[in-house]
Design an enzyme around this catalytic site. Structure first.
Site: not given
Ligand code: GLN
Length: 521
Positions: A147, A188-189, A345, A372, A498, A500
């Protein structure tokens, strides 16, 4: 003492799991202080400004660093807490060199890729190594050899070797099975290794990803044509759980090989790890979980959540069977699920579908975990349907809503730049007495990782509380709501943080454990 490095590179194609391979190597040598460093070729300073469709999940570290999702693998396998500086990107490297050029630091010289950019890369690697008092630096180079973007890192490795640092180069390739002839193909290797040689790099160990294990004939051929011993060709077959990989490597004595090449002592015991892997492979029960998000076409967008569920499942002997529900689609049937997750999100698309899923979970006593954005939308749902605030919303989804129950954090009001400007990284959470949160965590304060711009609007907290919603975790000054729950529900919890991001196979996160436990009720 020369510094010791393991460099992991890739050939043939991307997506072979270089991150998991690197993390597994880290696990194999866990009694050494290994510092993982990831080098990405893109010009973004960090992946924080990238859509998850581009590059998978943005992983957030304790120090607020927004980094490549491979850091998730490193932390989950190696039980470490990584730092933002350990993720080099071409954006960071070039940015530094160009800003030094403007300061006149090159004293009239022509500033060039070699030596100035490669020097900067080596300098950063060595600074990390020395600062962390590493015993081994584990450098993973993103992308594949050949690359254009990552050439600078390969060149820096070549120079590092000349400068007498001790280096073991591990090249990960792909060995396809040609179904019409039923034969594994090694060409390929061979070609991927020849590309490495063109860069002046002879791999010391070749790890071959293949559908089934590497056949003896393939191993011999690869050894012969790629200038390594047969014992230096390691098989990396497709497996049902990535956590098995360190065990597969150990069975082929990769730990001993590294020990010999790096002249180190190591004696790691993977018995506990192996027991957990056994639980993942042979669970006693299966539960069905709906993940209601909008990046469901790309599994990597939610990888930390998937892994956190696997970790919790390994400790409870439960297999969490995850189904991705695209919340932009209408008419989803949620009745077959034992639990519902609404992940983090950004943006309006899919938000009404998520709110619908939360309402479903609340009204039908289905275990619910919001993360979140999932917490923010749980508040929107409660405000609309319990408090009766018609049209309540987050100002992110509807800037003109009459009831902005979720709004920008005060210190976000004047933020213009998008890069690294959210409320990021580890923050303290004070837990409220007599709540499920306090019962589960069994302590007054916890620290978790955050990444957000909006918060539960403080103006509505009292009304929401009077209507029965419990904010069981806040900032220490009690100004920002960080965790909520509902009483008289099997499990209805949502966090602004979060969890996770801090779950590890050997140390699962409590919220995922309790959520999964509740799905059995
Ligand atoms: N969009 C929302 C905020 O900015 C939640 C962010 C998220 O879920 N990480 O607070």
């Amino acid at each position: 003492m020369p510094r010791k490095w393991i460099v992991v590179t890739g050939g043939v194609l991307s997506g072979l799991g270089k991150g998991v391979v690197s993390a597994s190597i880290g696990k194999l040598l866990y009694d050494k202080k290994i510092i993982p460093i990831k080098c990405d070729g893109y010009l973004n300073v960090d992946p924080g400004t990238m859509n998850p469709f581009e590059h998978g999940e943005v992983f957030v570290l304790e120090d607020g660093g927004e980094v490549d999702m491979d850091f998730g693998h490193y932390e989950r396998f190696m039980n470490i807490s990584a730092k933002g500086d350990w993720n080099l990107t071409s954006g960071k490297v070039f940015g530094k060199v160009i800003s030094e050029e403007r300061q006149g630091k090159f004293l009239g010289k022509t500033v060039q890729i070699i030596p100035h950019v490669t020097d900067e890369i080596k300098k950063q690697w060595r600074e990390i190594y020395d600062k962390e008092k590493a015993e081994i630096g584990l450098i993973e180079i993103g992308g594949t050899v050949g690359d254009i973007e990552n050439t600078i890192y390969f060149e820096a490795v070549r120079q590092l070797r000349l400068e007498c640092d001790e280096i073991v180069i591990i090249h990960l390739t792909y060995v396809p099975l040609l179904s019409c002839v039923g034969e594994q193909k090694t060409k390929p290797t061979q070609q991927a290794v020849s590309l490495m040689l063109q860069k002046g790099l002879q791999p010391d160990i070749i790890i071959c990803r293949s559908k089934t294990g590497l056949e003896e004939k393939s191993r011999e051929k690869i050894a012969l044509f790629c200038n390594v011993k047969k014992t230096e060709v390691i098989s990396n077959p497709d497996i049902s759980t990535v956590y098995e990989l360190p065990l597969i490597f150990k069975a082929q004595q990769l730990d001993l090989l590294l020990k010999e090449k790096l002249k180190i002592k190591t004696n790691t015991d993977l018995t506990d790890w192996s027991n957990l892997v056994d639980n993942i492979k042979h669970p006693k029960k299966t539960v069905k979980i709906a993940m209601c998000g909008k990046y469901t076409a790309l599994r990597d967008a939610y990888i930390s959540i998937t892994e956190a569920l696997i970790h919790a499942g390994a400790h409870l002997s439960i297999k969490p069977e995850l189904e991705y529900i695209e919340t932009s689609d209408k008419d989803v049937d949620l009745s077959k699920y034992d639990g519902i997750i609404v992940p983090g999100g950004f943006g309006k698309r899919g938000s009404e579908g998520k709110i619908y899923a939360i309402k479903y979970a609340r009204e039908n006593n289905v275990p619910f975990l919001g993360l979140c954005l999932g917490m923010q939308l749980a508040v929107v749902e409660y405000a609309r349907n319990v408090l009766g605030l018609k049209g309540a919303n987050s100002s992110e989804m509807d800037p003109n809503t009459k009831y902005p129950v979720v709004c920008l954090l005060p210190d976000q009001l004047n933020v213009k730049d998008k890069g690294a400007t959210m409320r990021l990284g580890a923050q303290k959470i004070k837990l409220k007495k007599n709540t499920k949160a306090m019962e589960f965590f069994n302590t007054e304060k916890i620290t978790k990782r955050f990444r957000h711009r909006l918060e539960i609007n403080p103006k509505y907290v009292e009304d929401l509380t009077n209507a029965g919603l419990i904010f069981s975790g806040t900032t220490v000054d009690e100004k920002i709501m960080q965790l909520l729950e509902l009483p008289n529900h099997k499990f209805f919890m949502a966090s602004q943080f979060h969890p996770e991001l801090t779950s590890k196979l050997e140390e699962p996160e409590i919220l995922f454990l309790e959520f999964l436990r509740a799905t059995l009720k």
